[in-house]
Design a protein around this motif. Structure first.
Motif, PDB file in Angstrom:
ATOM      1  N   GLN A  62      23.532   2.886 -50.424  1.00  0.00           N
ATOM      2  CA  GLN A  62      22.666   2.946 -49.248  1.00  0.00           C
ATOM      3  C   GLN A  62      23.068   1.923 -48.204  1.00  0.00           C
ATOM      4  O   GLN A  62      23.073   2.205 -46.997  1.00  0.00           O
ATOM      5  N   CYS A  63      23.406   0.733 -48.645  1.00  0.00           N
ATOM      6  CA  CYS A  63      23.823  -0.299 -47.693  1.00  0.00           C
ATOM      7  C   CYS A  63      25.224  -0.022 -47.165  1.00  0.00           C
ATOM      8  O   CYS A  63      25.503  -0.226 -45.980  1.00  0.00           O
ATOM      9  N   ALA A  64      26.106   0.472 -48.034  1.00  0.00           N
ATOM     10  CA  ALA A  64      27.506   0.664 -47.649  1.00  0.00           C
ATOM     11  C   ALA A  64      27.690   1.768 -46.619  1.00  0.00           C
ATOM     12  O   ALA A  64      28.636   1.718 -45.820  1.00  0.00           O
ATOM     13  N   VAL A  65      26.824   2.774 -46.599  1.00  0.00           N
ATOM     14  CA  VAL A  65      26.979   3.886 -45.659  1.00  0.00           C
ATOM     15  C   VAL A  65      25.957   3.825 -44.520  1.00  0.00           C
ATOM     16  O   VAL A  65      25.909   4.722 -43.677  1.00  0.00           O
ATOM     17  N   GLY A  66      25.150   2.778 -44.486  1.00  0.00           N
ATOM     18  CA  GLY A  66      24.128   2.652 -43.452  1.00  0.00           C
ATOM     19  C   GLY A  66      24.700   2.156 -42.135  1.00  0.00           C
ATOM     20  O   GLY A  66      25.794   1.587 -42.064  1.00  0.00           O
ATOM     21  N   ASP A  67      23.946   2.381 -41.081  1.00  0.00           N
ATOM     22  CA  ASP A  67      24.323   1.939 -39.737  1.00  0.00           C
ATOM     23  C   ASP A  67      24.074   0.446 -39.606  1.00  0.00           C
ATOM     24  O   ASP A  67      22.942  -0.015 -39.735  1.00  0.00           O
ATOM     25  N   PRO A  68      25.125  -0.343 -39.335  1.00  0.00           N
ATOM     26  CA  PRO A  68      24.919  -1.781 -39.167  1.00  0.00           C
ATOM     27  C   PRO A  68      24.371  -2.157 -37.789  1.00  0.00           C
ATOM     28  O   PRO A  68      23.968  -3.295 -37.573  1.00  0.00           O
ATOM     29  N   GLY A  69      24.380  -1.199 -36.853  1.00  0.00           N
ATOM     30  CA  GLY A  69      23.982  -1.481 -35.479  1.00  0.00           C
ATOM     31  C   GLY A  69      25.175  -1.469 -34.548  1.00  0.00           C
ATOM     32  O   GLY A  69      25.360  -2.394 -33.744  1.00  0.00           O
ATOM     33  N   VAL A  70      25.972  -0.404 -34.646  1.00  0.00           N
ATOM     34  CA  VAL A  70      27.176  -0.286 -33.818  1.00  0.00           C
ATOM     35  C   VAL A  70      26.785  -0.127 -32.355  1.00  0.00           C
ATOM     36  O   VAL A  70      25.949   0.707 -32.006  1.00  0.00           O
ATOM     37  N   VAL A  71      27.391  -0.944 -31.490  1.00  0.00           N
ATOM     38  CA  VAL A  71      27.150  -0.867 -30.048  1.00  0.00           C
ATOM     39  C   VAL A  71      28.189   0.068 -29.438  1.00  0.00           C
ATOM     40  O   VAL A  71      29.386  -0.060 -29.702  1.00  0.00           O
ATOM     41  N   GLN A  72      27.711   1.001 -28.632  1.00  0.00           N
ATOM     42  CA  GLN A  72      28.592   2.016 -28.032  1.00  0.00           C
ATOM     43  C   GLN A  72      29.618   1.368 -27.106  1.00  0.00           C
ATOM     44  O   GLN A  72      29.259   0.733 -26.122  1.00  0.00           O
ATOM     45  N   PRO A  73      30.930   1.504 -27.403  1.00  0.00           N
ATOM     46  CA  PRO A  73      31.938   0.966 -26.489  1.00  0.00           C
ATOM     47  C   PRO A  73      32.015   1.805 -25.210  1.00  0.00           C
ATOM     48  O   PRO A  73      31.597   2.961 -25.181  1.00  0.00           O
ATOM     49  N   HIS A  74      32.557   1.213 -24.154  1.00  0.00           N
ATOM     50  CA  HIS A  74      32.772   1.957 -22.920  1.00  0.00           C
ATOM     51  C   HIS A  74      33.882   2.982 -23.150  1.00  0.00           C
ATOM     52  O   HIS A  74      34.875   2.692 -23.845  1.00  0.00           O
ATOM     53  N   PRO A  75      33.742   4.195 -22.606  1.00  0.00           N
ATOM     54  CA  PRO A  75      34.769   5.219 -22.835  1.00  0.00           C
ATOM     55  C   PRO A  75      36.175   4.793 -22.429  1.00  0.00           C
ATOM     56  O   PRO A  75      37.160   5.248 -23.026  1.00  0.00           O
ATOM     57  N   ALA A  76      36.279   3.937 -21.423  1.00  0.00           N
ATOM     58  CA  ALA A  76      37.599   3.508 -20.942  1.00  0.00           C
ATOM     59  C   ALA A  76      38.031   2.169 -21.533  1.00  0.00           C
ATOM     60  O   ALA A  76      38.997   1.570 -21.049  1.00  0.00           O
ATOM     61  N   SER A  77      37.351   1.694 -22.565  1.00  0.00           N
ATOM     62  CA  SER A  77      37.678   0.390 -23.141  1.00  0.00           C
ATOM     63  C   SER A  77      38.990   0.466 -23.920  1.00  0.00           C
ATOM     64  O   SER A  77      39.378   1.529 -24.417  1.00  0.00           O
ATOM     65  N   LYS A  78      39.640  -0.678 -24.049  1.00  0.00           N
ATOM     66  CA  LYS A  78      40.936  -0.722 -24.718  1.00  0.00           C
ATOM     67  C   LYS A  78      40.793  -0.862 -26.232  1.00  0.00           C
ATOM     68  O   LYS A  78      41.738  -0.574 -26.976  1.00  0.00           O
TER      69      LYS A  78
END
Length: 239
Positions: free
Chosen positions: A140-156
């Motif tokens: 449950q912890c290993a596949v859970g969402d840690p709180g990923v912040v959406q990167p900008h589409p044009a980010s490197k």
């Protein structure tokens, strides 16, 4: 025959009417002074800076992900997998989770078949329960969402430089993700993405521990340590 009136005013002046007031040259309206070129340049530069300011990052919401017919997408080195209507967040150190599950089940099976079946059925049932519960808490912890912040589409993308050691105060710009990091977030050099409420990177859970999987991480620790304690105590008392 005098030209002066009773009050001493010449009759010619009376006939001509009142003398209009003279306007001072200083009272005439003037044009506004021109704005200095340096000030204009400063205003233009500030406007350009505001337009180039990256947006404030927001956390990824599983229900709003545009899958577009795909079952797996990547954000940094974290893979988002769609499975039966659920979104699984698989980190780059997925093999660490497999090793952890192997250790949990190895200890549980050794206790069940090496100790419990020779003592009582109660210990056998309890051994199965603690092994299964520890495995489920880990998954449950290993596949859970840690709180990923959406990167900008044009980010490197990438690990980001310089490496960030402390969470953001809410004003730091992430050059890798092309966003202004929310307060408490940090760009992980292993996951290569910003994590909301970053706590630490745990290879045994395959990725970072952040705001959204921190409770699941503590739950796993309590269940796993409690299960291990039961196995040790039961083994000592029955042998």
């Amino acid at each position: 025959g005098s030209e002066a009136d009773v009050f001493g005013v010449p009759r010619a002046a009376v006939a001509a009417g009142p003398t209009p007031p003279r306007v001072s040259p200083e009272a005439s309206p003037r044009e506004a002074p021109p704005v200095p070129q340096e000030e204009l340049s400063s205003l233009v530069a500030e406007s350009d800076t505001a337009e180039r300011q990256p947006p404030v990052g927001v956390a990824v919401e599983a229900a709003e992900i545009a899958w577009q017919g795909r079952w797996c997408i990547r954000m940094g080195r974290i893979r988002l997998v769609r499975l039966r209507g659920h979104t699984l967040f698989i980190g780059p150190h997925w093999y660490g989770t497999i090793i952890m599950l192997l250790v949990i089940n190895a200890v549980g099976l050794m206790f069940i078949f090496g100790v419990a079946i020779f003592t009582s059925s109660l210990h056998t049932v309890c051994g199965v329960l603690v092994t299964v519960s520890s495995s489920l808490a880990c998954i449950q912890c290993a596949v859970g969402d840690p709180g990923v912040v959406q990167p900008h589409p044009a980010s490197k993308g990438g690990p980001g430089k310089p490496h960030q050691l402390l969470p953001s105060s809410g004003r730091r710009e992430c050059t890798a993700c092309g966003i202004v990091q929310p307060r408490g977030s940090l760009h992980c050099e292993y996951c290569e993405v910003c994590i909301l409420g970053w706590d630490h990177h745990c290879p045994w859970m395959s990725k970072c521990i952040g705001e959204r999987n921190l409770q699941a991480f503590y739950t796993f620790l309590c269940v796993a340590l409690g299960s291990l304690g039961y196995v040790v105590v039961a083994t000592i008392l029955t042998t």
